[in-house]
Design a protein around this motif. Structure first.
Motif, PDB file in Angstrom:
ATOM      1  N   VAL A 370       0.772  -1.239  -0.160  1.00  0.00           N
ATOM      2  CA  VAL A 370       0.147  -0.092  -0.095  1.00  0.00           C
ATOM      3  C   VAL A 370       0.761   1.232  -0.087  1.00  0.00           C
ATOM      4  CG1 VAL A 370      -1.866   1.370   1.405  1.00  0.00           C
ATOM      5  CG2 VAL A 370      -2.066  -1.176   1.191  1.00  0.00           C
ATOM      6  N   PRO A 371       1.975   1.349   0.912  1.00  0.00           N
ATOM      7  CA  PRO A 371       2.680   2.523   0.823  1.00  0.00           C
ATOM      8  C   PRO A 371       3.502   2.949  -0.634  1.00  0.00           C
ATOM      9  CG  PRO A 371       3.633   1.198   2.631  1.00  0.00           C
ATOM     10  CD  PRO A 371       2.166   0.629   1.953  1.00  0.00           C
ATOM     11  N   ILE A 372       3.885   1.676  -1.033  1.00  0.00           N
ATOM     12  CA  ILE A 372       4.512   1.811  -2.311  1.00  0.00           C
ATOM     13  C   ILE A 372       3.853   2.258  -3.479  1.00  0.00           C
ATOM     14  CG2 ILE A 372       5.607   0.445  -4.147  1.00  0.00           C
ATOM     15  CD1 ILE A 372       7.143  -1.067  -2.022  1.00  0.00           C
ATOM     16  N   VAL A 373       2.578   1.827  -3.600  1.00  0.00           N
ATOM     17  CA  VAL A 373       1.498   2.097  -4.472  1.00  0.00           C
ATOM     18  C   VAL A 373       1.366   3.615  -4.192  1.00  0.00           C
ATOM     19  CG1 VAL A 373      -1.006   1.842  -5.230  1.00  0.00           C
ATOM     20  CG2 VAL A 373       0.418   0.096  -4.965  1.00  0.00           C
ATOM     21  N   ILE A 374       0.936   4.074  -3.023  1.00  0.00           N
ATOM     22  CA  ILE A 374       0.645   5.566  -2.925  1.00  0.00           C
ATOM     23  C   ILE A 374       1.916   6.406  -3.158  1.00  0.00           C
ATOM     24  CG2 ILE A 374       0.453   7.069  -0.933  1.00  0.00           C
ATOM     25  CD1 ILE A 374      -1.308   5.212   0.518  1.00  0.00           C
ATOM     26  N   ALA A 375       3.067   5.835  -2.965  1.00  0.00           N
ATOM     27  CA  ALA A 375       4.149   6.691  -3.332  1.00  0.00           C
ATOM     28  C   ALA A 375       4.184   6.787  -4.840  1.00  0.00           C
ATOM     29  CB  ALA A 375       5.549   6.269  -2.929  1.00  0.00           C
ATOM     30  N   LEU A 376       4.125   5.682  -5.747  1.00  0.00           N
ATOM     31  CA  LEU A 376       3.869   5.743  -7.112  1.00  0.00           C
ATOM     32  C   LEU A 376       2.825   6.594  -7.634  1.00  0.00           C
ATOM     33  CD1 LEU A 376       4.648   1.909  -7.792  1.00  0.00           C
ATOM     34  CD2 LEU A 376       6.254   3.861  -8.108  1.00  0.00           C
ATOM     35  N   VAL A 377       1.651   6.453  -7.094  1.00  0.00           N
ATOM     36  CA  VAL A 377       0.601   7.549  -7.437  1.00  0.00           C
ATOM     37  C   VAL A 377       0.919   8.858  -7.338  1.00  0.00           C
ATOM     38  CG1 VAL A 377      -1.620   8.311  -7.141  1.00  0.00           C
ATOM     39  CG2 VAL A 377      -1.187   5.731  -7.171  1.00  0.00           C
ATOM     40  N   ALA A 378       1.530   9.042  -6.250  1.00  0.00           N
ATOM     41  CA  ALA A 378       2.103  10.499  -5.923  1.00  0.00           C
ATOM     42  C   ALA A 378       2.905  11.121  -6.938  1.00  0.00           C
ATOM     43  CB  ALA A 378       2.545  10.462  -4.479  1.00  0.00           C
ATOM     44  N   TYR A 379       4.000  10.117  -7.193  1.00  0.00           N
ATOM     45  CA  TYR A 379       4.916  10.491  -8.001  1.00  0.00           C
ATOM     46  C   TYR A 379       4.550  10.685  -9.484  1.00  0.00           C
ATOM     47  CZ  TYR A 379       9.435  10.386 -10.950  1.00  0.00           C
ATOM     48  OH  TYR A 379      10.248  10.403 -12.003  1.00  0.00           O
ATOM     49  N   VAL A 380       3.545   9.954  -9.778  1.00  0.00           N
ATOM     50  CA  VAL A 380       2.914  10.109 -11.226  1.00  0.00           C
ATOM     51  C   VAL A 380       2.259  11.482 -11.419  1.00  0.00           C
ATOM     52  CG1 VAL A 380       1.274   9.036 -12.820  1.00  0.00           C
ATOM     53  CG2 VAL A 380       2.747   7.697 -11.854  1.00  0.00           C
ATOM     54  N   ILE A 381       1.418  11.615 -10.403  1.00  0.00           N
ATOM     55  CA  ILE A 381       0.516  12.928 -10.645  1.00  0.00           C
ATOM     56  C   ILE A 381       1.569  14.162 -10.262  1.00  0.00           C
ATOM     57  CG2 ILE A 381      -0.975  14.233  -8.892  1.00  0.00           C
ATOM     58  CD1 ILE A 381      -2.211  11.593  -7.967  1.00  0.00           C
ATOM     59  N   ARG A 382       2.522  13.944  -9.435  1.00  0.00           N
ATOM     60  CA  ARG A 382       3.484  15.298  -9.614  1.00  0.00           C
ATOM     61  C   ARG A 382       4.104  15.616 -10.845  1.00  0.00           C
ATOM     62  NH1 ARG A 382       9.141  16.386  -6.484  1.00  0.00           N
ATOM     63  NH2 ARG A 382       9.385  18.480  -7.080  1.00  0.00           N
ATOM     64  N   TYR A 383       4.507  14.422 -11.573  1.00  0.00           N
ATOM     65  CA  TYR A 383       4.968  14.530 -12.802  1.00  0.00           C
ATOM     66  C   TYR A 383       3.982  14.840 -13.703  1.00  0.00           C
ATOM     67  CZ  TYR A 383       7.387  13.020 -16.964  1.00  0.00           C
ATOM     68  OH  TYR A 383       7.872  13.050 -18.471  1.00  0.00           O
ATOM     69  N   VAL A 384       2.826  14.638 -13.848  1.00  0.00           N
ATOM     70  CA  VAL A 384       1.761  15.064 -14.747  1.00  0.00           C
ATOM     71  C   VAL A 384       1.714  16.511 -14.536  1.00  0.00           C
ATOM     72  CG1 VAL A 384      -0.596  14.886 -15.232  1.00  0.00           C
ATOM     73  CG2 VAL A 384       0.711  12.828 -15.085  1.00  0.00           C
ATOM     74  N   VAL A 399      -0.072  21.986  -5.248  1.00  0.00           N
ATOM     75  CA  VAL A 399      -0.524  20.589  -5.276  1.00  0.00           C
ATOM     76  C   VAL A 399       0.421  19.683  -5.638  1.00  0.00           C
ATOM     77  CG1 VAL A 399      -2.141  18.828  -6.635  1.00  0.00           C
ATOM     78  CG2 VAL A 399      -2.916  21.034  -5.963  1.00  0.00           C
ATOM     79  N   SER A 400       1.524  20.240  -6.608  1.00  0.00           N
ATOM     80  CA  SER A 400       2.735  19.390  -7.109  1.00  0.00           C
ATOM     81  C   SER A 400       3.580  19.252  -5.993  1.00  0.00           C
ATOM     82  CB  SER A 400       3.325  19.979  -8.293  1.00  0.00           C
ATOM     83  OG  SER A 400       4.509  19.327  -8.709  1.00  0.00           O
ATOM     84  N   ASP A 401       3.829  20.241  -5.264  1.00  0.00           N
ATOM     85  CA  ASP A 401       4.720  20.117  -3.996  1.00  0.00           C
ATOM     86  C   ASP A 401       4.135  19.197  -2.845  1.00  0.00           C
ATOM     87  OD1 ASP A 401       6.375  21.932  -4.960  1.00  0.00           O
ATOM     88  OD2 ASP A 401       5.680  23.686  -3.918  1.00  0.00           O
ATOM     89  N   PHE A 402       2.748  19.242  -2.858  1.00  0.00           N
ATOM     90  CA  PHE A 402       2.027  18.411  -1.630  1.00  0.00           C
ATOM     91  C   PHE A 402       2.563  16.842  -2.070  1.00  0.00           C
ATOM     92  CE2 PHE A 402      -1.461  15.348  -0.929  1.00  0.00           C
ATOM     93  CZ  PHE A 402      -1.370  15.251   0.583  1.00  0.00           C
ATOM     94  N   PHE A 403       2.078  16.564  -3.398  1.00  0.00           N
ATOM     95  CA  PHE A 403       2.334  15.061  -3.923  1.00  0.00           C
ATOM     96  C   PHE A 403       3.950  14.772  -3.990  1.00  0.00           C
ATOM     97  CE2 PHE A 403      -1.865  15.464  -5.565  1.00  0.00           C
ATOM     98  CZ  PHE A 403      -2.420  14.196  -5.003  1.00  0.00           C
ATOM     99  N   GLY A 404       4.787  15.764  -4.131  1.00  0.00           N
ATOM    100  CA  GLY A 404       6.376  15.472  -3.965  1.00  0.00           C
ATOM    101  C   GLY A 404       6.666  15.241  -2.703  1.00  0.00           C
ATOM    102  N   SER A 405       6.179  15.856  -1.552  1.00  0.00           N
ATOM    103  CA  SER A 405       6.387  15.847  -0.185  1.00  0.00           C
ATOM    104  C   SER A 405       5.777  14.435   0.204  1.00  0.00           C
ATOM    105  CB  SER A 405       5.849  16.979   0.649  1.00  0.00           C
ATOM    106  OG  SER A 405       6.288  18.170   0.251  1.00  0.00           O
ATOM    107  N   LEU A 406       4.789  14.074  -0.314  1.00  0.00           N
ATOM    108  CA  LEU A 406       4.119  12.699   0.267  1.00  0.00           C
ATOM    109  C   LEU A 406       5.000  11.664  -0.300  1.00  0.00           C
ATOM    110  CD1 LEU A 406       1.720  11.102   1.547  1.00  0.00           C
ATOM    111  CD2 LEU A 406       0.659  11.267  -0.857  1.00  0.00           C
ATOM    112  N   PHE A 407       5.585  11.780  -1.459  1.00  0.00           N
ATOM    113  CA  PHE A 407       6.289  10.751  -2.244  1.00  0.00           C
ATOM    114  C   PHE A 407       7.667  10.472  -1.389  1.00  0.00           C
ATOM    115  CE2 PHE A 407       9.992  10.081  -5.058  1.00  0.00           C
ATOM    116  CZ  PHE A 407       9.712   8.587  -5.443  1.00  0.00           C
TER     117      PHE A 407
END
Length: 456
Positions: A370-384, A399-407
């Protein structure tokens, strides 16, 4: 009044009977002291209507309330007669000990029998008074019509032969048990009463009874009711009629409870039980040994499918082993032990399954999915977001900074966790990479293990 009797195969006495009247007699060597004598008759042992426990209860209870017990035997004293005598006397002794435990005051009923030193050495008073081995239809008299003193000497010699010490442990223990239970053991031999007596139409006419039999019976009765008469004692203390009545009520209650006595078994039942227990133990040992080959301590992980398949082979082999050995006793008893075997195998298989699951190399991955999937989703969203959002849009940047910090947070947590658990994860990864080769050999191993188990 008195006892009923009849000729033929049908039993007459059931349970324990007491003569409807008491007889007043003078105790020998007592200076004129008189006592009331109660005569008791009991159902014969080992007839077709009595079980082992009821037989032991009748014998034990009658021995407890008697001062003079007569054990009626046919033709001679056999070894099994002595073994049953020792066993049933033990029932009476156990009841006597239990009664003393429940006595209202210890001081009133304490006797030398309760002393462990007395029990160990065999010294001190015995729990029961006199035992008479009365052998009917005795055929080895030197001269049944000769001098009575010579006949008495023959009886004494025969008793000494019966109770003489034996080298075999089981025979010696039986005789020691009898001697420890009774103050006096004696023997009396009677010839056959004559063929007129055994006819169904015998009417009790004493003139039809063999004179030799009448002569020895008369001598026997004189001895029992004159020379050998003794007052009833409990724990070495004489008791009166009311006290004896109270003791009888207590003893009857103890035998009715039946909780203080070991289960009385026939030789066949005891042997069958031991055989079934051995069959159960052998089958469980075989099952465990074969299961340990692939699922025991220190073994590698195997698939659940393979483990279940191996369990079926081991289970069938264990049941076949049990049925090979468990061939004695009632079918219901054998079925009960087989059910115990199946229950134990089910319980052990659950333990094997749990231990095998703990060895699963993939089990360590599950908490991190679960944490790995969340990290991958956060990375993809930030990249997009970084790709499609305008550079000057503050909302997109936030929003990009939030998902970057989460990742970054999740990756950092996993990194430090892996670092702390590094050795264990390294070992599991080694097992993981070696698993493919283990799975390839599964089918070949199944054939070898099945053949090995069947050859046991």
């Amino acid at each position: 009044g008195g006892f009923g009797w009849r000729s033929g195969r049908e039993r007459c006495t059931t349970g324990i009977w007491l003569w409807s009247e008491y007889f007043v007699r003078e105790l020998p060597h007592s200076g004129g002291e008189k006592v009331a004598v109660l005569i008791m008759d009991t159902q014969g042992m080992f007839d077709s209507t009595l079980g082992q426990h009821l037989t032991a209860s009748i014998f034990g209870l009658s021995t407890l309330i008697s001062s003079y017990s007569v054990y009626n035997l046919d033709k001679r004293v056999q070894e099994d007669n002595l073994q049953h005598l020792a066993l049933f006397s033990e029932y009476g002794r156990v009841a006597l000990v239990e009664e003393r435990k429940r006595a209202p005051t210890e001081d009133e009923w304490t006797s030398a029998i309760d002393d462990p030193a007395v029990e160990a050495t065999g010294d001190g008073p015995r729990p029961f008074q006199r035992l008479e081995l009365l052998v009917r239809d005795w055929q080895d008299f030197a001269d049944v019509d000769g001098d009575l003193q010579d006949t008495h000497e023959d009886m004494r010699v025969y008793l000494d032969e019966i109770l003489a010490e034996r080298n075999q442990k089981d025979l010696r223990e039986v005789r020691e048990q009898i001697k420890l239970c009774y103050e006096t053991v004696s023997c009396w031999l009677l010839p056959h009463p004559g063929f007129e007596v055994i006819k169904k139409n015998f009417d009790g006419d004493l003139n039809k009874v063999d004179p030799s039999f009448r002569r020895l019976v008369a001598d026997y009765i004189r001895r029992v009711f004159s020379k050998r008469m003794t007052i009833k004692k409990v724990s070495g203390r004489p008791v009166n009629a009311m006290e004896l009545f109270n003791f009888i009520k207590i003893y009857c209650a103890l035998f009715k409870e039946a909780k203080i006595f070991p289960e009385a078994k026939t030789l066949l039942a005891a042997t069958a039980q031991a055989n079934n227990m051995n069959a159960l133990q052998s089958a469980i040992t075989l099952y465990k040994r074969e299961m340990d080959r692939i699922a025991g301590t220190g073994k590698a992980y195997v698939t659940e499918k393979k483990l279940k398949k191996h369990n079926k082979v081991c289970r069938d082999g264990a049941i076949a082993k049990f049925e090979e050995i468990a061939t004695m006793g009632p079918v219901a008893s054998i079925r009960t032990y087989r059910q115990k075997l199946e229950a134990q195998m089910d319980e052990r298989f659950r333990d094997y399954l749990e231990a095998n699951r703990l060895r699963d190399p993939f089990s360590f991955v599950a908490p991190y999915v679960v944490p790995i999937v969340i990290a991958l989703v956060a990375y993809v969203i930030r990249y997009v977001l970084d790709t499609v959002c305008p550079r000057r849009s503050e909302r997109c940047m936030d929003v990009s900074d939030f998902f970057g910090s989460l990742f970054f947070t999740i990756v950092s947590f996993l990194f430090f966790h892996f670092l702390a658990q590094g050795y264990g994860i390294h070992q599991r990864v080694k097992v993981l990479f070696g698993r493919a080769s283990l799975e390839d050999d599964d089918d070949d191993d199944d054939e070898d293990e099945t053949g090995h188990l069947k050859s046991e």
